[in-house]
Scaffold this active site. Structure first.
Site, PDB file in Angstrom:
ATOM      1  N   LYS A  50      93.253  98.967  18.471  1.00  0.00           N
ATOM      2  CA  LYS A  50      92.159  98.588  19.379  1.00  0.00           C
ATOM      3  C   LYS A  50      92.686  98.021  20.695  1.00  0.00           C
ATOM      4  O   LYS A  50      92.222  98.388  21.761  1.00  0.00           O
ATOM      5  CB  LYS A  50      91.273  97.504  18.753  1.00  0.00           C
ATOM      6  CG  LYS A  50      90.356  97.965  17.661  1.00  0.00           C
ATOM      7  CD  LYS A  50      89.336  96.890  17.300  1.00  0.00           C
ATOM      8  CE  LYS A  50      89.942  95.572  16.868  1.00  0.00           C
ATOM      9  NZ  LYS A  50      90.714  95.606  15.625  1.00  0.00           N
ATOM     10  N   ARG A  78      82.526  90.556  14.792  1.00  0.00           N
ATOM     11  CA  ARG A  78      83.312  90.661  13.555  1.00  0.00           C
ATOM     12  C   ARG A  78      82.445  90.494  12.319  1.00  0.00           C
ATOM     13  O   ARG A  78      82.922  90.677  11.201  1.00  0.00           O
ATOM     14  CB  ARG A  78      84.272  89.505  13.527  1.00  0.00           C
ATOM     15  CG  ARG A  78      85.756  89.491  13.727  1.00  0.00           C
ATOM     16  CD  ARG A  78      86.636  90.598  13.537  1.00  0.00           C
ATOM     17  NE  ARG A  78      88.006  90.186  13.367  1.00  0.00           N
ATOM     18  CZ  ARG A  78      88.919  90.129  14.322  1.00  0.00           C
ATOM     19  NH1 ARG A  78      88.613  90.413  15.559  1.00  0.00           N
ATOM     20  NH2 ARG A  78      90.150  89.787  14.042  1.00  0.00           N
TER      21      ARG A  78
END
Ligand code: AMP
Length: 193
Positions: free
Chosen positions: A13, A88
């Site tokens: 990422k 998250r």
């Protein structure tokens, strides 16, 4: 352009976010980097986060949402941003939905980098060896924990966006350039899910 990059630890990422930053002239908002900066500076948030990060757990949602709410209001995000490491949890995703709606901001893409979990442990531990263990949480025990936390708490975030029909999934196996090309294609195409 406002993007979210999803994917497990070790999916690449950070690398892909940096490339998108250069390509689109936007800022990378990595909550992991923000927390590491806070830990290094010894701020109250940093002091609270350190032990949590060292054991591979998640910093509480209210702390993270406050950090992001403040950060996406700063002038350097005017051209857009890419969220790397946030949301998250589903609660974070829902809070972000509300926050963006309140501010009249829309997302241009939510991209999930999909990688076989079996290879992630080795990738992350390999990265730790290359960088001389620069990250305190790149130890074997913590990596296992971070992957467990991802499966339990963060994988449902992709489902959250999938249900909303705005998720683009790309295969994260291959070279940095190959994955980058898939991300670019996905941003030009319609949604997958
Ligand atoms: P990262 O660099 O994204 O892998 O993040 C490193 C660590 O910071 C994670 O293992 C968590 O402990 C913490 N962290 C980063 N982003 C978040 C977030 N959005 N919510 C909760 N904890 C986070």
């Amino acid at each position: 352009m406002r993007l979210i990059l999803l994917g497990p630890p070790g999916a690449g990422k950070g690398t892909q976010a940096q490339r998108l930053v250069e390509k689109h002239g936007i800022v990378q908002l990595s909550t992991g980097d923000m927390l590491r900066t806070a830990v290094a500076a010894g701020t109250p948030v940093g002091q609270r986060a350190k032990a949590i990060m060292d054991r591979g757990d998640l910093v509480p949602d209210d702390v993270m949402i406050e950090i992001i709410a403040e950060r996406i209001g700063r002038p350097d995000t005017a051209r857009g941003f890419i969220l790397d490491g946030f949301p998250r949890t589903v609660d974070q995703a829902e809070a972000l939905d509300r926050l963006l709606e309140e501010r009249g901001l829309a997302l241009d893409g939510i991209v999930e980098i999909v990688v076989d979990h079996g290879i992630l442990r080795d990738r992350i531990l390999g990265r730790a060896k290359e960088t001389g263990g620069a990250r305190a949480d790149d130890t074997e025990a913590t990596v296992t924990k971070r992957l467990d936390v991802y499966r339990a708490q963060t994988a449902p975030v992709a489902d959250h966006y999938g249900r909303a029909g705005v998720l683009k999934q790309v295969d994260g196996m291959g070279t940095v350039e190959e994955v980058a090309a898939r991300i670019d294609d996905s941003l030009h195409a319609g949604t997958d899910a």
